[in-house]
Design a protein around this motif. Structure first.
Motif, PDB file in Angstrom:
ATOM      1  N   PHE A 128       0.821  -1.214   0.000  1.00  8.61           N
ATOM      2  CA  PHE A 128       0.000   0.000   0.000  1.00  8.61           C
ATOM      3  C   PHE A 128       0.857   1.267   0.000  1.00  8.61           C
ATOM      4  CE2 PHE A 128      -2.872  -3.236   1.597  1.00  8.61           C
ATOM      5  CZ  PHE A 128      -4.014  -2.983   0.851  1.00  8.61           C
ATOM      6  N   ALA A 129       2.020   1.210   0.633  1.00 11.90           N
ATOM      7  CA  ALA A 129       2.882   2.395   0.734  1.00 11.90           C
ATOM      8  C   ALA A 129       3.599   2.702  -0.572  1.00 11.90           C
ATOM      9  CB  ALA A 129       3.893   2.201   1.862  1.00 11.90           C
ATOM     10  N   VAL A 130       4.074   1.674  -1.246  1.00 13.84           N
ATOM     11  CA  VAL A 130       4.791   1.851  -2.514  1.00 13.84           C
ATOM     12  C   VAL A 130       4.281   0.841  -3.543  1.00 13.84           C
ATOM     13  CG1 VAL A 130       6.914   2.955  -1.688  1.00 13.84           C
ATOM     14  CG2 VAL A 130       6.708   0.479  -1.572  1.00 13.84           C
ATOM     15  N   PRO A 131       3.032   0.974  -3.952  1.00 15.79           N
ATOM     16  CA  PRO A 131       2.430  -0.036  -4.835  1.00 15.79           C
ATOM     17  C   PRO A 131       3.115  -0.164  -6.192  1.00 15.79           C
ATOM     18  CG  PRO A 131       1.007   1.879  -4.670  1.00 15.79           C
ATOM     19  CD  PRO A 131       2.095   2.056  -3.652  1.00 15.79           C
ATOM     20  N   ALA A 132       3.688   0.913  -6.694  1.00 16.84           N
ATOM     21  CA  ALA A 132       4.322   0.846  -8.013  1.00 16.84           C
ATOM     22  C   ALA A 132       5.450  -0.184  -8.044  1.00 16.84           C
ATOM     23  CB  ALA A 132       4.853   2.219  -8.414  1.00 16.84           C
ATOM     24  N   ALA A 133       6.125  -0.354  -6.923  1.00 15.69           N
ATOM     25  CA  ALA A 133       7.210  -1.334  -6.864  1.00 15.69           C
ATOM     26  C   ALA A 133       6.686  -2.752  -7.056  1.00 15.69           C
ATOM     27  CB  ALA A 133       7.935  -1.227  -5.526  1.00 15.69           C
ATOM     28  N   PHE A 134       5.433  -2.991  -6.694  1.00 12.36           N
ATOM     29  CA  PHE A 134       4.845  -4.326  -6.806  1.00 12.36           C
ATOM     30  C   PHE A 134       4.059  -4.504  -8.102  1.00 12.36           C
ATOM     31  CE2 PHE A 134       5.536  -3.571  -2.340  1.00 12.36           C
ATOM     32  CZ  PHE A 134       6.110  -4.758  -1.917  1.00 12.36           C
ATOM     33  N   ASP A 135       3.577  -3.416  -8.665  1.00  6.62           N
ATOM     34  CA  ASP A 135       2.792  -3.505  -9.899  1.00  6.62           C
ATOM     35  C   ASP A 135       3.557  -4.222 -11.003  1.00  6.62           C
ATOM     36  OD1 ASP A 135       0.735  -2.120  -8.661  1.00  6.62           O
ATOM     37  OD2 ASP A 135       1.171  -0.215  -9.675  1.00  6.62           O
ATOM     38  N   SER A 136       4.847  -3.971 -11.095  1.00  7.37           N
ATOM     39  CA  SER A 136       5.633  -4.569 -12.179  1.00  7.37           C
ATOM     40  C   SER A 136       5.838  -6.066 -12.000  1.00  7.37           C
ATOM     41  CB  SER A 136       6.987  -3.867 -12.299  1.00  7.37           C
ATOM     42  OG  SER A 136       7.754  -4.080 -11.129  1.00  7.37           O
ATOM     43  N   THR A 137       5.545  -6.599 -10.813  1.00  5.47           N
ATOM     44  CA  THR A 137       5.715  -8.038 -10.597  1.00  5.47           C
ATOM     45  C   THR A 137       4.440  -8.833 -10.875  1.00  5.47           C
ATOM     46  OG1 THR A 137       5.109  -8.040  -8.241  1.00  5.47           O
ATOM     47  CG2 THR A 137       7.418  -7.563  -8.792  1.00  5.47           C
ATOM     48  N   VAL A 138       3.346  -8.143 -11.116  1.00  7.15           N
ATOM     49  CA  VAL A 138       2.079  -8.834 -11.381  1.00  7.15           C
ATOM     50  C   VAL A 138       2.154  -9.445 -12.783  1.00  7.15           C
ATOM     51  CG1 VAL A 138      -0.411  -8.551 -11.674  1.00  7.15           C
ATOM     52  CG2 VAL A 138       0.786  -7.288  -9.872  1.00  7.15           C
ATOM     53  N   PRO A 139       1.969 -10.756 -12.880  1.00  9.32           N
ATOM     54  CA  PRO A 139       2.019 -11.387 -14.212  1.00  9.32           C
ATOM     55  C   PRO A 139       0.978 -10.777 -15.146  1.00  9.32           C
ATOM     56  CG  PRO A 139       2.115 -13.067 -12.496  1.00  9.32           C
ATOM     57  CD  PRO A 139       1.806 -11.756 -11.815  1.00  9.32           C
ATOM     58  N   ARG A 140       1.410 -10.484 -16.358  1.00  5.95           N
ATOM     59  CA  ARG A 140       0.529  -9.830 -17.324  1.00  5.95           C
ATOM     60  C   ARG A 140      -0.665 -10.696 -17.722  1.00  5.95           C
ATOM     61  NH1 ARG A 140       5.290  -8.746 -18.097  1.00  5.95           N
ATOM     62  NH2 ARG A 140       6.377  -9.177 -19.977  1.00  5.95           N
ATOM     63  N   ILE A 141      -0.573 -11.972 -17.490  1.00  3.20           N
ATOM     64  CA  ILE A 141      -1.659 -12.882 -17.864  1.00  3.20           C
ATOM     65  C   ILE A 141      -2.897 -12.690 -16.983  1.00  3.20           C
ATOM     66  CG2 ILE A 141      -0.911 -14.794 -16.405  1.00  3.20           C
ATOM     67  CD1 ILE A 141      -1.652 -16.641 -18.795  1.00  3.20           C
ATOM     68  N   LEU A 142      -2.717 -12.103 -15.805  1.00  6.88           N
ATOM     69  CA  LEU A 142      -3.849 -11.903 -14.900  1.00  6.88           C
ATOM     70  C   LEU A 142      -4.766 -10.808 -15.435  1.00  6.88           C
ATOM     71  CD1 LEU A 142      -2.088 -12.075 -11.411  1.00  6.88           C
ATOM     72  CD2 LEU A 142      -3.510 -13.818 -12.500  1.00  6.88           C
ATOM     73  N   ALA A 186      -2.930  -4.119 -12.758  1.00 13.41           N
ATOM     74  CA  ALA A 186      -1.885  -4.599 -11.854  1.00 13.41           C
ATOM     75  C   ALA A 186      -2.056  -4.001 -10.457  1.00 13.41           C
ATOM     76  CB  ALA A 186      -0.507  -4.259 -12.412  1.00 13.41           C
ATOM     77  N   ARG A 187      -2.458  -2.744 -10.373  1.00  9.15           N
ATOM     78  CA  ARG A 187      -2.609  -2.078  -9.076  1.00  9.15           C
ATOM     79  C   ARG A 187      -3.662  -2.785  -8.219  1.00  9.15           C
ATOM     80  NH1 ARG A 187      -0.868   2.981  -7.568  1.00  9.15           N
ATOM     81  NH2 ARG A 187       0.914   2.189  -8.734  1.00  9.15           N
ATOM     82  N   THR A 188      -4.719  -3.246  -8.845  1.00  8.46           N
ATOM     83  CA  THR A 188      -5.755  -3.977  -8.107  1.00  8.46           C
ATOM     84  C   THR A 188      -5.172  -5.241  -7.488  1.00  8.46           C
ATOM     85  OG1 THR A 188      -7.433  -3.123  -9.606  1.00  8.46           O
ATOM     86  CG2 THR A 188      -8.027  -5.060  -8.293  1.00  8.46           C
ATOM     87  N   TRP A 189      -4.366  -5.963  -8.247  1.00  7.87           N
ATOM     88  CA  TRP A 189      -3.730  -7.179  -7.742  1.00  7.87           C
ATOM     89  C   TRP A 189      -2.723  -6.847  -6.638  1.00  7.87           C
ATOM     90  CZ3 TRP A 189      -5.610 -11.823  -8.537  1.00  7.87           C
ATOM     91  CH2 TRP A 189      -6.425 -12.035  -9.652  1.00  7.87           C
ATOM     92  N   THR A 190      -2.024  -5.725  -6.793  1.00  7.85           N
ATOM     93  CA  THR A 190      -1.070  -5.304  -5.770  1.00  7.85           C
ATOM     94  C   THR A 190      -1.793  -5.048  -4.448  1.00  7.85           C
ATOM     95  OG1 THR A 190       0.475  -4.355  -7.369  1.00  7.85           O
ATOM     96  CG2 THR A 190       0.569  -3.486  -5.132  1.00  7.85           C
ATOM     97  N   TYR A 191      -2.877  -4.304  -4.502  1.00 10.84           N
ATOM     98  CA  TYR A 191      -3.630  -4.010  -3.275  1.00 10.84           C
ATOM     99  C   TYR A 191      -4.252  -5.284  -2.690  1.00 10.84           C
ATOM    100  CZ  TYR A 191      -3.260   1.047  -4.089  1.00 10.84           C
ATOM    101  OH  TYR A 191      -2.808   2.333  -4.261  1.00 10.84           O
ATOM    102  N   ALA A 192      -4.779  -6.132  -3.551  1.00 17.60           N
ATOM    103  CA  ALA A 192      -5.380  -7.388  -3.069  1.00 17.60           C
ATOM    104  C   ALA A 192      -4.327  -8.251  -2.375  1.00 17.60           C
ATOM    105  CB  ALA A 192      -6.020  -8.141  -4.221  1.00 17.60           C
ATOM    106  N   SER A 193      -3.159  -8.334  -2.970  1.00 13.68           N
ATOM    107  CA  SER A 193      -2.076  -9.116  -2.373  1.00 13.68           C
ATOM    108  C   SER A 193      -1.662  -8.536  -1.023  1.00 13.68           C
ATOM    109  CB  SER A 193      -0.876  -9.144  -3.333  1.00 13.68           C
ATOM    110  OG  SER A 193       0.194  -9.849  -2.778  1.00 13.68           O
ATOM    111  N   GLY A 194      -1.566  -7.213  -0.947  1.00 15.57           N
ATOM    112  CA  GLY A 194      -1.228  -6.562   0.320  1.00 15.57           C
ATOM    113  C   GLY A 194      -2.267  -6.829   1.387  1.00 15.57           C
ATOM    114  N   ALA A 195      -3.537  -6.781   1.006  1.00 17.31           N
ATOM    115  CA  ALA A 195      -4.616  -7.045   1.963  1.00 17.31           C
ATOM    116  C   ALA A 195      -4.565  -8.488   2.462  1.00 17.31           C
ATOM    117  CB  ALA A 195      -5.971  -6.751   1.323  1.00 17.31           C
TER     118      ALA A 195
END
Length: 136
Positions: free
Chosen positions: A23-37, A41-50
């Motif tokens: 949640f603090a630095v979501p952009a750092a995690f957005d790039s790790t979300v597989p493009r196939i999903l 990517a931001r939605t997946w980042t927040y969901a993963s953090g939650a």
């Protein structure tokens, strides 16, 4: 404090810290979300953090520790594709970043084993092991 409690709290701290970072630095995690999903990517980042924050909370409480530890082990397996995606995407980055991305891959196995160990050492909850509909 027992070693079981200490281990579960350390694992909870790792999960909570990672969850907060999503949640603090979501952009750092957005790039790790597989493009196939599907979806952003931001939605997946927040969901993963939650999910990481929820798992951390479950690991802290003795009643939910075993189930949360099992779910944490499964979570570590589930996010492995994101770590592979990161290693692939970062192959052209500077050497320290490439090394960090590659180093994450073998770290998943000890994390899975750690979570499984916490689950194994945790006391079963009162309802665990009872059949559906069975009374006390």
């Amino acid at each position: 404090m027992s070693s079981t409690t200490r281990s579960s709290r350390l694992l909870a701290g790792l999960m909570a810290g990672s969850g907060v970072l999503h949640f603090a630095v979501p952009a750092a995690f957005d790039s790790t979300v597989p493009r196939i999903l599907p979806g952003r990517a931001r939605t997946w980042t927040y969901a993963s953090g939650a999910v990481e924050l929820a798992l951390a909370a479950g690991l802290v409480h003795p009643r939910t520790r075993r189930a949360a530890a099992r779910a944490t082990a499964a979570f570590f397996v589930g996010v492995f594709p994101a770590n592979v995606q990161m290693a692939v995407d970062w192959r052209d980055r500077p050497r320290p970043q490439r090394a960090a991305a590659l180093a994450r891959l073998p770290v998943q196995l000890p994390l899975v084993l750690w979570a499984r160990g916490v689950a194994r050492d945790a006391r079963p909850s009162r309802t665990e092991g009872r059949r559906c509909g069975a009374s006390r």
